[in-house]
Scaffold this active site. Structure first.
Site, PDB file in Angstrom:
ATOM      1  N   HIS A 371     -10.333  -9.525 -23.868  1.00 23.53           N
ATOM      2  CA  HIS A 371     -10.470 -10.413 -22.987  1.00 23.53           C
ATOM      3  C   HIS A 371     -10.958 -11.712 -23.567  1.00 23.53           C
ATOM      4  CE1 HIS A 371      -9.431  -7.912 -19.291  1.00 23.53           C
ATOM      5  NE2 HIS A 371      -9.961  -7.186 -19.918  1.00 23.53           N
ATOM      6  N   LYS A 567     -15.531 -21.081 -10.794  1.00 18.87           N
ATOM      7  CA  LYS A 567     -15.396 -20.128 -11.732  1.00 18.87           C
ATOM      8  C   LYS A 567     -16.955 -20.178 -12.501  1.00 18.87           C
ATOM      9  CE  LYS A 567     -12.001 -22.738 -13.984  1.00 18.87           C
ATOM     10  NZ  LYS A 567     -11.127 -21.608 -14.085  1.00 18.87           N
ATOM     11  N   ARG A 568     -17.089 -19.144 -13.348  1.00 15.57           N
ATOM     12  CA  ARG A 568     -18.394 -19.111 -14.102  1.00 15.57           C
ATOM     13  C   ARG A 568     -18.548 -20.454 -14.804  1.00 15.57           C
ATOM     14  NH1 ARG A 568     -21.440 -14.153 -14.205  1.00 15.57           N
ATOM     15  NH2 ARG A 568     -22.808 -15.443 -15.739  1.00 15.57           N
ATOM     16  N   LYS A 573     -15.266 -23.688 -20.501  1.00 19.33           N
ATOM     17  CA  LYS A 573     -14.658 -24.052 -19.139  1.00 19.33           C
ATOM     18  C   LYS A 573     -14.626 -25.569 -18.808  1.00 19.33           C
ATOM     19  CE  LYS A 573     -15.193 -19.293 -17.439  1.00 19.33           C
ATOM     20  NZ  LYS A 573     -13.737 -18.679 -17.176  1.00 19.33           N
ATOM     21  N   THR A 675      -7.541 -16.507 -14.240  1.00 17.44           N
ATOM     22  CA  THR A 675      -6.799 -15.621 -12.813  1.00 17.44           C
ATOM     23  C   THR A 675      -6.971 -16.375 -11.622  1.00 17.44           C
ATOM     24  OG1 THR A 675      -8.650 -14.354 -12.921  1.00 17.44           O
ATOM     25  CG2 THR A 675      -6.745 -13.115 -13.908  1.00 17.44           C
ATOM     26  N   LYS A 679      -4.391 -17.835  -8.410  1.00 17.03           N
ATOM     27  CA  LYS A 679      -4.802 -17.844  -7.062  1.00 17.03           C
ATOM     28  C   LYS A 679      -4.485 -18.968  -6.492  1.00 17.03           C
ATOM     29  CE  LYS A 679      -7.986 -14.218  -8.381  1.00 17.03           C
ATOM     30  NZ  LYS A 679      -9.240 -13.855  -8.839  1.00 17.03           N
TER      31      LYS A 679
HETATM   32  C1  GLC Z   1     -12.089 -12.881 -18.842  1.00 14.99           C
HETATM   33  C2  GLC Z   1     -11.583 -14.196 -19.663  1.00 14.99           C
HETATM   34  C3  GLC Z   1     -10.708 -14.724 -18.594  1.00 14.99           C
HETATM   35  C4  GLC Z   1      -9.572 -13.650 -18.314  1.00 14.99           C
HETATM   36  C5  GLC Z   1     -10.029 -12.606 -17.629  1.00 14.99           C
HETATM   37  C6  GLC Z   1      -9.261 -11.370 -17.015  1.00 14.99           C
HETATM   38  O1  GLC Z   1     -12.993 -13.169 -17.975  1.00 14.99           O
HETATM   39  O2  GLC Z   1     -12.536 -14.940 -19.795  1.00 14.99           O
HETATM   40  O3  GLC Z   1      -9.884 -15.647 -19.287  1.00 14.99           O
HETATM   41  O4  GLC Z   1      -8.595 -14.186 -17.366  1.00 14.99           O
HETATM   42  O5  GLC Z   1     -11.365 -12.003 -18.583  1.00 14.99           O
HETATM   43  O6  GLC Z   1      -8.474 -10.967 -18.298  1.00 14.99           O
END
Ligand code: GLC
Length: 829
Positions: A371, A567-568, A573, A675, A679
């Site tokens: 990820h 987001k975090r 980011k 993701t 959304k």
């Molecule tokens: C981690 C990544 C993000 C990704 C998510 C699911 O949080 O930082 O970019 O969308 O995993 O794969």
């Protein structure tokens, strides 16, 4: 109009009323009985929380009925999804909507004098995850149950999920989250599924026969893992899977000897130490942490899950050797990567398999999803810690590594490049350069049959950067599986108004087949449809404005452009880019107050890891800028800035449908997928974003005219990183950026502590690792083109509608079908 009066979900769930055959009276009596006999409450004395529990229990009964039906037959193959995080949020809307019982429940509660929305609000979020990784696992669980993949999700039942965030004068404060304080009505405790998990101790040798040597691990400490199951009901209740979360318990709850000697605290010390394993979710996101407790958590849940699934397999099939035919295990990131040596150990020690047979079973059952490629986020564990905590596993890892390196020597890798020590160091499972550490990514990669990235760009970068040498050894191993989101949560539940409009426009089939959303495209410029689409947005913006007012005291105008980044909080980011642009906009408006500025509300939300000092300073800056901007009458009606505290899944469900603009502005090459971006686009927000992660594929689907792309791409970032002093040059070339940074550095937003934000501005001027200065001017440019686009409502709405219409591919049902076909090779039930 009618949209405002109708109960939110009424029209579109109507075709689903028969999923369980329950009438309003059935459900009403069921809820009433739960309230009376399970909770011991009268309707008069019941709090919203009691109504929630009673309703959840009534619904759970219906889920169980569906569960029994789907568990009758033994499936040919099951998927086991191992994840340290499942960010499931609230579960009631999933249960109601997937069973088609939303309207029935609403009516049943109304007859009891209770409002469903208030009951839903009383459900605590199960925040068993940090961000995208955990939420992805939750979306995948919903999709697997919905498309009929027999699956069990395995994780940890944390007593305390992600911390509660509040602000004290703009500084983030953390408090423990207490979702289990009043129990969890969705779960079933399964004391019969309890496993012993060992830690520490020694490895001894025995020789059962001539020339045969066996190794046995004698752990010094044993903890019990107790299963807690949450049923996961899929769409239309057709299929029910399970989320099995492990709780840690001590072998003996109390040391009676010590207790009787008067040492009342010492008597429960062992218990506290054991239970600490499932006490709290680590609030680390995209950063590795070296905590021993974290490694204990990882091994604890991995071992329990493997023991459980092997026991099930042996019971159903007899022979453990056929495991790869009937089980596919997905390792969600490296957190469960210890599964590689643990599966080897169980197969050899408990099932007498040879090394070769055990290796065959392991490498044909495990798969690994990566990820992130951020170097600081790639997990490694000190060899010394592994030897102390998991001595047998460390031996197995050494042997796997030895064979892996030997093989390179054997198989035609005689050329100089491949005999080079640097090459062998790059593929080794042990990193010798940083004090001897086990590389969990390399371990997972080597032990897996398939390894996947989560967007096309991210998968390419896996092949060309971090995993390049391993990839060269096995070019078919890495595959791409672009992430997805469950439309049931992020469209149907979060935005019933838009869902109803879609159903009325393209038919109820769209609830089963999101491809039908395409049909909306024909209406992108049809004034009657546009008016309805805009009315839905307006309603959701009003709802969001209400939440903002309640939680921050700030009034925002739903007529303004709602520009949202949630987001975090992480440097890559680039919330800071957004804040700096906000300051530049503030200056520009003040310089030309009479220009026709597009009114904007900038909304931020997100948590920073408690130890991430710089991220917390960025939050503070956003809050201080917000205060200055919102207090300045000169920009009133043009610019407002809001930081909403305590971001969560359920808050996201309120925020996202109310967004006009979605900020996805990470440094290219750094956001694996994203993701949230999906959304927002599904709900019709336009994206302003870099060519990073899944933004690229979103652009490909919605069309370049319907998204605002800016900045360097991943190759451009790599090139720029190599240029010394790029930040100073970029600032020099951009008076606007220089002025915004000067204003921040001058203490204008922190008069009581003028130097407060110097660490941020100094870093941008000198290092700027995330290339904010390189992208600033283009970001400013694209934001002004967004201002212009907003002033053309017909054009704007056409783009928004095209976004909704073209996002079907990002359904996690599609992702899960791809995993099922190409990784798990499992049939849909
Ligand atoms: C981690 C990544 C993000 C990704 C998510 C699911 O949080 O930082 O970019 O969308 O995993 O794969």
């Amino acid at each position: 109009d009618s949209a405002a009066e109708m109960p939110m979900a009424a029209a579109w769930t109507a075709p689903l009323l028969s999923q369980t055959g329950d009438t309003v009276v059935d459900l009403r009596e069921s809820i009433r009985a739960k309230l009376t006999f399970a909770l011991g409450r009268t309707p008069e004395s019941a709090r919203p929380r009691d109504w929630f529990v009673a309703t959840a229990m009534a619904l759970r009964e219906r889920v169980v009925a569906a569960c029994m039906a789907s568990e009758k037959a033994v499936p040919n193959k099951r998927v086991y999804y191992l994840s340290l995080e499942f960010l499931i949020g609230r579960l009631m809307s999933d249960a109601m909507n997937n069973l088609g019982l939303t309207d029935t429940t609403r009516a049943a509660l109304r007859e009891l004098g209770v409002d469903l929305d208030a009951v839903q609000d009383a459900e605590p979020d199960a925040a068993l995850g940090n961000g995208g990784l955990g939420r992805l696992a939750a979306c995948f669980m919903d999709s697997m149950a919905s498309i009929g993949i027999p699956a069990i999700g395995y994780g940890i039942r944390y007593d305390h999920g992600l911390f509660r965030q509040s602000f004290e004068d703009g500084w983030q404060r953390e408090a423990p989250e207490t979702w289990l304080a009043e129990g969890n009505p969705w779960e079933f405790v399964r004391p019969d599924a309890t496993y012993a998990i060992g830690f520490g101790g020694t490895v001894t040798l025995s020789s059962p026969g001539e020339g045969v040597i066996r190794r046995h691990w004698q752990p010094a400490e044993t903890v019990r893992a107790v299963a807690h199951d949450i049923p996961v009901v899929g769409w239309r209740g057709r299929h029910v899977n399970r989320l099995r979360l492990w709780k840690a318990e001590a072998g003996e709850p109390v040391d009676l000897g010590r207790f009787n000697d008067g040492d009342h605290v010492g008597a429960v010390a062992a218990r506290m130490r054991a239970e600490a394993i499932s006490r709290v979710l680590y609030p680390s996101d995209s950063s590795a942490d070296g905590q021993e407790l974290r490694l204990r958590q990882e091994y604890f849940f991995t071992s329990a899950s493997l023991q459980d699934l092997i026991a099930r397999h042996v019971m159903e099939r007899g022979d453990v050797r056929s495991l790869p035919d009937h089980a596919a295990i997905q390792l969600n990131d490296t957190h469960p990567a210890i599964a590689v040596p643990e599966l080897m150990r169980i197969l050899m020690e408990d099932h007498d398999l040879s090394w070769e047979d055990a290796w065959h079973v392991t490498t044909h059952t495990l798969n690994y999803t990566n990820h992130t490629l951020l170097p600081e986020a790639l997990e490694t564990w000190p060899v010394e810690l592994m030897e102390r905590l998991l001595p047998r596993h460390m031996q197995i890892i050494y042997l796997i590594n030895w064979m892996h390196l030997e093989e390179q020597a054997k198989h035609g890798r005689q050329d100089a490049a491949h005999q080079d020590a640097a090459y062998l160091a790059s593929i080794s499972l042990i990193d010798e350069a940083h004090g001897r550490r086990v590389r969990m990514g390399h371990l997972a990669f080597h032990g897996a049959r398939r390894v996947n990235g989560v967007s096309a760009l991210h998968t390419d970068l896996m092949r060309s950067t971090v995993f390049a040498p391993l990839h060269a050894l096995d070019p078919d191993k890495i595959v791409n599986k672009t992430n997805g989101i469950t439309f049931r949560r992020w469209l149907h539940n979060a935005n019933p108004g838009l869902t109803r409009l879609a159903v009325e426009t393209v038919g109820a089939g769209v609830l089963d087949d999101p491809e039908l959303l395409r049909g909306l495209e024909a209406h992108a410029e049809d004034p009657a449809f546009v008016a309805r689409y805009a009315a839905v947005r307006r309603q959701r913006k009003e709802a969001l404005a209400k939440v903002v007012a309640e939680r921050t005291g700030i009034d925002i105008d739903p007529d303004a452009l709602f520009d949202i980044q949630v987001k975090r909080i992480h440097e890559y980011k680039r919330q800071l880019l957004n804040v700096v642009e906000t300051v530049a906009l503030y200056q520009a408006i003040k310089a030309e107050p009479h220009r026709d500025w597009t009114p904007r509300v900038k909304i931020f939300a997100g948590k920073a890891a408690p130890s991430y000092v710089r991220a917390k300073l960025i939050i503070k800056l956003a809050c201080d800028v917000a205060k200055a901007v919102n207090d300045d009458p000169e920009v009133a009606g043009r610019l407002k800035v809001v930081f909403l505290p305590n971001y969560s899944v359920s808050l996201a469900e309120t925020i996202i449908p109310g967004a006009d603009l979605s900020e996805q502005i990470s440094t290219a090459g750094m956001e694996a997928s994203g993701t949230g971006n999906m959304k927002f686009a599904l709900n019709g927000a336009l994206t302003v974003g870099t060519l990073d992660g899944a933004n690229i594929e979103i652009r490909d689907h919605v069309g370049a005219d319907n998204i605002f792309i800016f900045g360097l791409d991943a190759a451009g970032v790599q090139a720029r990183e190599a240029e010394p002093g790029y930040a100073a040059k970029a600032i020099q070339a951009s008076p606007r950026l220089a002025a915004a940074l000067d204003m921040i550095a001058s203490g204008r937003f922190s008069p009581e502590e003028p130097g407060r934000f110097r660490p941020l501005t100094d870093d941008l001027r000198q290092r700027d690792q995330y290339l904010l200065t390189a992208d600033f001017d283009d970001y400013w440019r694209v934001q002004r083109s967004i201002d212009a686009a907003w002033r053309d409502p017909r054009g704007w709405w056409a783009k928004a509608i095209r976004n909704t219409a073209r996002m079907a591919w990002f359904s996690s049902d599609r992702s899960m079908r791809e995993y099922a076909d190409e990784i798990w090779r499992v049939r849909l039930g």
